[in-house]
Scaffold this motif. Structure first.
Motif, PDB file in Angstrom:
ATOM      1  N   SER A  97      10.450  -1.129   0.732  1.00 28.66           N
ATOM      2  CA  SER A  97       9.739  -2.382   1.035  1.00 28.66           C
ATOM      3  C   SER A  97      10.615  -3.332   1.844  1.00 28.66           C
ATOM      4  O   SER A  97      10.160  -3.940   2.826  1.00 28.66           O
ATOM      5  CB  SER A  97       9.300  -3.071  -0.259  1.00 28.66           C
ATOM      6  N   LEU A  99       5.423   6.785   4.428  1.00 28.50           N
ATOM      7  CA  LEU A  99       4.799   5.482   4.708  1.00 28.50           C
ATOM      8  C   LEU A  99       3.435   5.385   4.018  1.00 28.50           C
ATOM      9  O   LEU A  99       3.105   4.359   3.416  1.00 28.50           O
ATOM     10  CB  LEU A  99       4.647   5.299   6.224  1.00 28.50           C
ATOM     11  N   HIS A 107       3.961   5.090   0.214  1.00 25.08           N
ATOM     12  CA  HIS A 107       4.456   3.771  -0.199  1.00 25.08           C
ATOM     13  C   HIS A 107       3.377   2.691  -0.030  1.00 25.08           C
ATOM     14  O   HIS A 107       3.274   1.779  -0.850  1.00 25.08           O
ATOM     15  CB  HIS A 107       5.696   3.401   0.627  1.00 25.08           C
ATOM     16  N   THR A 108       2.555   2.831   1.006  1.00 24.32           N
ATOM     17  CA  THR A 108       1.496   1.843   1.261  1.00 24.32           C
ATOM     18  C   THR A 108       0.477   1.834   0.126  1.00 24.32           C
ATOM     19  O   THR A 108      -0.035   0.782  -0.262  1.00 24.32           O
ATOM     20  CB  THR A 108       0.792   2.132   2.605  1.00 24.32           C
ATOM     21  N   LEU A 146       1.813  -0.194  -2.532  1.00 22.43           N
ATOM     22  CA  LEU A 146       1.865  -1.622  -2.180  1.00 22.43           C
ATOM     23  C   LEU A 146       0.558  -2.353  -2.486  1.00 22.43           C
ATOM     24  O   LEU A 146       0.549  -3.577  -2.630  1.00 22.43           O
ATOM     25  CB  LEU A 146       2.185  -1.791  -0.687  1.00 22.43           C
ATOM     26  N   CYS A 177       1.257  -4.531   2.588  1.00 20.99           N
ATOM     27  CA  CYS A 177       0.298  -3.426   2.696  1.00 20.99           C
ATOM     28  C   CYS A 177      -0.640  -3.647   3.882  1.00 20.99           C
ATOM     29  O   CYS A 177      -0.890  -2.729   4.677  1.00 20.99           O
ATOM     30  CB  CYS A 177      -0.499  -3.314   1.404  1.00 20.99           C
ATOM     31  N   VAL A 225       1.102  -3.022   7.267  1.00 19.79           N
ATOM     32  CA  VAL A 225       1.254  -1.595   7.586  1.00 19.79           C
ATOM     33  C   VAL A 225      -0.077  -1.027   8.069  1.00 19.79           C
ATOM     34  O   VAL A 225      -0.138  -0.317   9.077  1.00 19.79           O
ATOM     35  CB  VAL A 225       1.763  -0.810   6.357  1.00 19.79           C
ATOM     36  N   LEU A 226      -1.167  -1.363   7.371  1.00 20.18           N
ATOM     37  CA  LEU A 226      -2.480  -0.826   7.728  1.00 20.18           C
ATOM     38  C   LEU A 226      -2.948  -1.317   9.100  1.00 20.18           C
ATOM     39  O   LEU A 226      -3.661  -0.604   9.814  1.00 20.18           O
ATOM     40  CB  LEU A 226      -3.513  -1.212   6.660  1.00 20.18           C
TER      41      LEU A 226
END
Length: 641
Positions: A86, A620, A623-624, A627, A635, A638-639
């Protein structure tokens, strides 16, 4: 960040001093002949501040234009320890939003220009630091000396809220986090019977109300903590009212639960005007009606029933109302049941204002026209009640979306008009001398004339069968209006309202073939002629230019607050234009890095092979997912990529 902000401010100061030397900074300096700040040069220097590569920027993290730094972050992102992943992602996103971050922060910069600004800053800082310490050590609140000190600090901060350029003070207090200290202060537990603590809480609310008054940015900050104020407290209700006051966005997005909270408070914690005031506030903002709020308030009030919606319709309660009005001859007390009733009627009228068919029908079922007329025309009716009731008639029966047939077919409205002529006669009893009753004057100018004009201008009034029958009252209204217009003490801004009403009544009399006394016709003709001439002279360009030329030219001091802020705003606009394409480019590169991280590594290395085989992207994604429950903002970032 600090370096870059300091760098930009240094450039600004250097350019400003070159254009406006300190030696010339006096009240007689003319800015018109001064050169302009070189915005292009400042833009170029700001852009160069982000230079990459060896020797291009003292802030560069490596000698490879940041590639080595990115390789380290990609390595860390593939680690098994979630907090480390993170942290690496946060740093990666921040690395590719440097220009955007600088631009956003630079907009928030507040310059301390005068010695007074610096002094205010020092005083606020010292007070807030001390207040923070005392709030953190909540066990000290029992000590009398600490309470006294807190009251003194809050008094000073509240006093500062009322002096100087308040917008500037609001921004300074926001930037220094004053509201955060106050919100923490409200959450300190204390004995509710402690008088000194009650005083502290009162000052805290007063400060927050001034902090967000007319300031949408500060309103939004307090709105984030709205739940803190959603309790039965009257101070809290007043603060919530200030948070939403004249803020269309907040009012239009308000949740139903907030409205229900205040209506519930009315039913369970007493009929307090403060609750109604909040409901009234969210109906109209920035000159626009919030129909959603009008409908929701109407529904909630109707559902609440007689516990909340209190009228004096039956004989016994009507006598109670007469007694309350008799007690209020010298003014309606804040805690009087009559004050609540007046505020309730005003709220209902506001719900129907702006033509809302749903609320209009609901209002007329709650307060029939016959009951309104009975109250207003009673000899003991006080002016404050008349204002509320007649305004209700205007918005719920006259100026409506659909026709309210009762108003045009019954005698009720004509009884009101007769009462209007009596009150108008009281206002201009002595032509040369103004009546010392501002409330009555407000009633006539703002409510009576508005209602008369709305009724006779309404397209529905054309079908009125009772107008011809009551032609005498039309004549009386005209005579009373002309007599008021003839009073020399009538203010200019009010003359227009009276003239419009006279024109409307005169046109009605003409279209309905109502014969007027010759003397009255002559007075109206003269008035309309003078009004037209006055309007022509005001619209004459020569009149305007002569008015403007009579004003003396005032030279401005180039070192005053307004000029410096305007020049700073010019630089902000330049930076926005110059850096916006680069901000978009930064985001584009970030997307490329996340989609093809293997290109950062040499061929044949373990890291490149791991990225090429999907190790980075799978990590990734994994981990997302985690999140979503812990770090929603990261989160979403990233998206979005």
């Amino acid at each position: 960040m600090d370096y870059r902000l300091s760098f930009l401010l240094s450039i600004f100061k250097k350019e400003f001093v070159e254009i406006y030397p300190m030696a010339d900074a006096d009240a007689t300096t003319s800015m018109e002949q001064a050169a302009n700040i070189n915005l292009q040069l400042i833009g170029e220097q700001a852009e160069a501040m982000f230079g990459v590569g060896k020797g291009n920027s003292i802030l560069e993290v490596d000698d490879e234009g940041g590639r080595m730094f990115l390789r380290v972050l990609i390595h860390l992102t593939m680690h098994e320890y979630p907090p480390l992943v993170s942290g690496a992602l946060q740093l990666l996103f921040r690395h590719f939003s440097q220009r955007q971050e600088v631009l956003h922060t630079f907009k928030q910069v507040q310059l301390l220009i005068s010695a007074q600004d610096v002094e205010n800053y020092k005083l606020i800082k010292a007070d807030l630091d001390r207040l923070r310490t005392l709030v953190e050590k909540s066990e000290l609140w029992v000590e009398k000396k600490d309470k006294k000190e807190k009251v003194e600090i809050l008094e000073r901060l509240n006093k500062m809220c009322s002096t100087g350029v308040w917008k500037k003070q609001q921004r300074l207090l926001k930037n220094m986090g004053a509201h955060k200290v106050m919100l923490d202060l409200l959450q300190v537990s204390y004995d509710k019977s402690d008088v000194k603590m009650q005083e502290i809480i009162k000052y805290t609310h007063l400060f927050l109300q001034k902090f967000c008054m007319g300031n949408q940015e500060n309103q939004a900050l307090l709105h984030k903590n709205l739940n803190l104020f959603l309790n039965p407290g009257l101070l809290e209700a007043e603060t919530v009212q200030h948070i939403f006051s004249n803020n269309y966005q907040l009012c239009s997005e308000i949740s139903e639960s907030v409205l229900q909270h205040f209506v519930h408070c009315l039913a369970t914690h007493g009929r307090h005007v403060q609750y109604l005031n909040f409901l009234h506030t969210i109906i109209k903002a920035e000159g626009k009606y919030v129909k959603k709020c009008q409908d929701m308030i109407m529904t909630e009030l109707t559902n609440a029933g007689e516990d909340v919606v209190v009228f004096y319709n039956d004989k016994a309660s009507f006598n109670t109302m007469l007694e309350l009005m008799a007690e209020s001859r010298e003014g309606v007390g804040e805690n009087s049941p009559l004050r609540y009733h007046i505020s309730l009627v005003e709220l209902l009228a506001a719900c129907a204002e702006g033509k809302n068919v749903y609320t209009e029908i609901k209002c007329t079922s709650l307060l029939p026209l016959e009951d309104v007329v009975r109250v207003v025309t009673h000899e003991d009716c006080i002016t404050e009640v008349k204002i509320a009731y007649v305004n209700f008639v205007n918005h719920c029966y006259v100026d409506t979306e659909v026709e309210m047939k009762e108003i045009y077919t019954s005698n009720h409205i004509w009884k009101l008009f007769e009462d209007f002529t009596v009150d108008m006669a009281r206002v201009c009893n002595k032509r040369e001398k103004r009546l010392t009753d501002p409330v009555l004057e407000k009633y006539i100018i703002n409510v009576v004339f508005d209602t008369i004009n709305a009724f006779f201008s309404s397209p529905f009034s054309e079908n009125s069968t009772s107008l011809q029958t009551h032609h005498t009252i039309v004549t009386q209204l005209l005579q009373s209006s002309v007599r008021l217009l003839d009073c020399p003490w009538l203010q200019q801004q009010h003359r227009g309202q009276v003239e419009v009403c006279i024109k409307t009544l005169a046109m009605t009399a003409k279209s309905r073939s109502i014969s007027l006394p010759l003397e009255l016709e002559a007075q109206i003709g003269s008035m309309l002629s003078n009004s037209a001439l006055s309007s022509l002279s005001r619209n004459n360009p020569n009149y305007k230019s002569s008015t403007r030329s009579s004003r003396p030219n005032i030279s401005s001091n180039p070192w005053d607050y307004k000029n410096i802020i305007e020049k700073l705003q010019d630089i902000i606009n330049t930076l926005e234009d110059r850096l916006k394409p680069l901000v978009n480019a930064e985001l584009s590169v970030l997307v490329d890095v996340l989609h093809q991280p293997e290109l950062l590594f040499l061929e044949g290395t373990d890291a490149r092979q791991r990225c090429e085989s999907g190790g980075f992207i799978s990590k990734l994604i994994q981990h997302t997912k985690a999140l979503m429950n812990s770090e929603e903002k990261l989160c979403i970032k990233v998206l979005q990529c």
